[in-house]
Design an enzyme around this catalytic site. Structure first.
Site, mmCIF file in Angstrom:
data_model
loop_
_atom_site.group_PDB
_atom_site.id
_atom_site.type_symbol
_atom_site.label_atom_id
_atom_site.label_comp_id
_atom_site.label_asym_id
_atom_site.label_seq_id
_atom_site.Cartn_x
_atom_site.Cartn_y
_atom_site.Cartn_z
ATOM 1 N N GLY A 115 0.869 -1.265 -0.084
ATOM 2 C CA GLY A 115 0.002 0.079 -0.134
ATOM 3 C C GLY A 115 0.722 1.208 -0.096
ATOM 4 O O GLY A 115 0.418 2.233 -0.887
ATOM 5 N N LYS A 116 1.971 1.161 0.788
ATOM 6 C CA LYS A 116 2.368 2.461 0.989
ATOM 7 C C LYS A 116 3.570 2.450 -0.128
ATOM 8 O O LYS A 116 4.151 3.794 -0.749
ATOM 9 C CB LYS A 116 3.491 2.679 2.306
ATOM 10 C CG LYS A 116 2.311 2.563 3.334
ATOM 11 C CD LYS A 116 2.910 2.528 4.570
ATOM 12 C CE LYS A 116 1.885 2.511 5.856
ATOM 13 N NZ LYS A 116 1.343 0.939 5.965
ATOM 14 N N CYS A 232 1.785 0.211 13.554
ATOM 15 C CA CYS A 232 0.360 0.349 13.963
ATOM 16 C C CYS A 232 -0.082 -0.104 15.176
ATOM 17 O O CYS A 232 -0.888 -0.940 15.265
ATOM 18 C CB CYS A 232 -0.556 -0.349 12.887
ATOM 19 S SG CYS A 232 -0.121 -1.850 12.543
HETATM 20 C C1 LIG Z 1 3.361 -3.612 8.699
HETATM 21 S S1 LIG Z 1 3.870 -4.626 7.304
HETATM 22 C C2 LIG Z 1 4.324 -3.576 6.001
HETATM 23 C C3 LIG Z 1 2.959 -3.012 5.697
HETATM 24 C C4 LIG Z 1 3.105 -2.276 3.998
HETATM 25 N N1 LIG Z 1 4.137 -1.202 4.284
HETATM 26 C C5 LIG Z 1 2.078 -1.837 3.371
HETATM 27 O O1 LIG Z 1 1.621 -0.545 3.381
HETATM 28 O O2 LIG Z 1 1.341 -2.603 2.730
HETATM 29 C C6 LIG Z 1 5.385 -5.203 7.975
HETATM 30 C C7 LIG Z 1 6.068 -6.103 6.809
HETATM 31 O O3 LIG Z 1 7.357 -6.331 7.173
HETATM 32 C C8 LIG Z 1 7.767 -7.374 6.721
HETATM 33 N N2 LIG Z 1 9.234 -7.631 7.579
HETATM 34 C C9 LIG Z 1 9.177 -8.665 8.942
HETATM 35 N N3 LIG Z 1 10.385 -8.621 9.197
HETATM 36 C C10 LIG Z 1 11.032 -7.916 8.182
HETATM 37 C C11 LIG Z 1 12.315 -7.666 7.933
HETATM 38 N N4 LIG Z 1 13.308 -7.975 9.077
HETATM 39 N N5 LIG Z 1 13.022 -7.057 7.122
HETATM 40 C C12 LIG Z 1 12.023 -6.608 5.870
HETATM 41 N N6 LIG Z 1 10.844 -6.744 6.007
HETATM 42 C C13 LIG Z 1 10.255 -7.638 7.424
HETATM 43 C C14 LIG Z 1 6.597 -8.662 6.910
HETATM 44 O O4 LIG Z 1 6.687 -9.463 6.285
HETATM 45 C C15 LIG Z 1 5.605 -7.404 6.441
HETATM 46 O O5 LIG Z 1 5.176 -7.397 5.529
#
Ligand SMILES: C[S@@+](CC[C@H](N)C(=O)[O-])C[C@H]1O[C@@H](n2cnc3c(N)ncnc32)[C@H](O)[C@@H]1O
Length: 463
Positions: A115-116, A232
């Site tokens: 999304g972002k 969030c």
């Molecule tokens: C809050 S969500 C992101 C939502 C996204 N920014 C959006 O707006 O659609 C956090 C994301 O971080 C990813 N994630 C978790 N640990 C991570 C890491 N160490 N490095 C990169 N991504 C990671 C997860 O798979 C997840 O998709």
């Protein structure tokens, strides 16, 4: 709504007098939002197309509220043409805060489902570079699909760890968004089942993960580069304290602003965002030796003769002119043929070696057995003029119920037969009110469906 006692006790301590208002907010209907995809449509034009859109989201110029009990925006062909993204209103804040300008190099470090990333890409336009990354392979695939559906052409989609990115992209980015994985306390109203998994141990676990992710960000930034960190969740450990620890560890990083969106104060769920800036030069700790990306030394198309002839042939069918396809390529890019994939890559894209790359640039299509097969990403990335100038085109309008239903049948993958219509052999662009949806192949009375299975209309989808 039943919330964990431990969570409520913490919130009481954190909020003091405001606590009761906060708890009451859980009884109110949550707000839902839709954001216009500026790569395809302005916010004003989207409002005309979707009369159910309500007032704008105050912190996002392309966002609107809508009543999710009355409408389902995903159940419309416009959604499949990437005109808008359905996004929780508060989640529209972090990308806005980063204030991306055309031409910047931007990293969305934790990007899936995207999304972002799409919001950042709209600010870049076709200039500059977006690197959208997610650690989890399946989520990175969803990210890729969204990047393609929303017509983002100057992006690289990666499935990497922050550490490996920091080695490869040392000192490379103007802007980095860290939309961190978090305990999701701000989402309990939207997804009540998340509350069941809450514990202080979870908060501590996420806080450690976030610190590890943040730890590599200074290495990724150019001097003067900016960061937005967002979650969030409400816990201070994952927000203010996280940022405090970060700036103490990296004194060259200055905090510019921090903001919180509270569900009892705004129309939206809980969100936190902090904006930071790297001041001065940073010692890259010798990581220049491991720098694996570099600007392309020169930009020259590397298309084979067959690929070029095939693109010309497709262009002749779709636009009645063999060279017209070149008109739709943005300025400042190169055509690349890689393992049968034909890609347009912005010259801002660096060379990538040894990284898990899901996509680099705009996939125009593939050449299989000497034949060019245009991709859905190609259709969805085309500018509106390209759709309007197509001579082999199945033009449908959502203003006509029958045609809207035909568009839905196309999106479901059905072969189409339209009364009184004959279709020339070759490729046809399917559009909805002038916005591309995908490709079909003409065969006399029939239009053979070329809409890919993974992208199709799902009847059971909730939204
Ligand atoms: C809050 S969500 C992101 C939502 C996204 N920014 C959006 O707006 O659609 C956090 C994301 O971080 C990813 N994630 C978790 N640990 C991570 C890491 N160490 N490095 C990169 N991504 C990671 C997860 O798979 C997840 O998709």
């Amino acid at each position: 709504m039943k919330l964990p006692t431990g969570f409520l006790n913490k919130m009481k301590e954190q909020l003091g007098d405001e606590y009761s208002l906060f708890v009451q907010s859980y009884e109110r209907t949550r707000a839902a939002g839709v954001r216009a995809n500026q790569l395809k449509i302005s916010a004003a034009k989207l409002k005309e197309l979707l009369p159910y859109l309500e007032e704008p989201v105050p912190w996002c110029r392309d966002g609107f509220y809508y009543n999710e009990e009355a409408v389902r925006p995903a159940k419309h062909p416009y959604y499949y043409s990437g005109l808008y993204y359905i996004q929780e209103p508060s989640a529209m804040l972090p990308a806005e805060l980063l204030q991306v300008q055309p031409g910047s190099r931007v990293l969305d470090l934790c990007a899936a489902p995207g999304g972002k990333s799409i919001q950042l890409a709209a600010r870049l336009g076709t200039e500059g570079l977006l690197v959208a990354n997610d650690l989890h392979p399946q989520r990175a695939k969803v990210l890729l699909k969204n990047i393609e559906r929303y017509g983002v052409v100057n992006a690289i989609v990666l499935n990497e760890s922050p550490e490996r990115l920091a080695q490869a992209f040392a000192g490379f980015f103007d802007k980095v968004l860290v939309d961190a994985p978090c305990s999701g306390e701000g989402m309990f109203r939207k997804e009540p089942e998340m509350a069941n998994g809450w514990s202080q141990d979870e908060v501590a676990k996420y806080s450690e993960w976030q610190a590890a992710i943040l730890d590599v960000v200074p290495l990724l930034l150019k001097p003067g580069g900016e960061i937005v960190y967002s979650t969030c969740t409400f816990s201070k450990e994952e927000n203010e304290q996280q940022i405090q620890g970060f700036i103490e560890k990296y004194p060259e990083i200055k905090l510019l602003e921090m903001c919180r969106l509270w569900p009892h104060k705004v129309k939206g769920e809980g969100h936190f965002a902090a904006k930071l800036k790297q001041s001065g030069n940073r010692n890259l700790h010798g990581s220049r030796e491991t720098l694996r990306v570099s600007s392309k030394p020169f930009s020259k198309d590397t298309l084979s003769k067959t690929a070029e002839q095939e693109l010309d042939r497709c262009s002749q069918q779709v636009w009645g002119n063999p060279k017209k396809w070149r008109n739709w390529l943005p300025e400042g890019g190169t055509l690349v043929e890689r393992s049968g994939h034909i890609l347009w890559e912005s010259n801002a894209l660096p060379k990538l070696q040894g990284l898990k790359v899901l996509r680099s640039g705009w996939l125009l299509g593939t050449v299989e057995k000497g034949r060019f097969h245009p991709s859905s990403a190609y259709a969805l990335g085309l500018p509106k003029e390209a759709a309007l100038e197509a001579v082999q085109r199945c033009e449908l309008s959502a203003r006509d119920e029958q045609e809207k239903y035909t568009a839905i049948r196309y999106l479901r993958g059905e072969t189409l037969q339209l009364e009184g219509k004959k279709w020339n052999k070759g490729w046809h662009l399917v559009t909805i009110d002038g916005y591309p949806l995908g490709w079909a192949k003409g065969a006399g009375n029939w239009l053979k469906n070329e809409f890919p299975p993974g992208w199709r209309w799902e009847d059971g989808e909730k939204r």
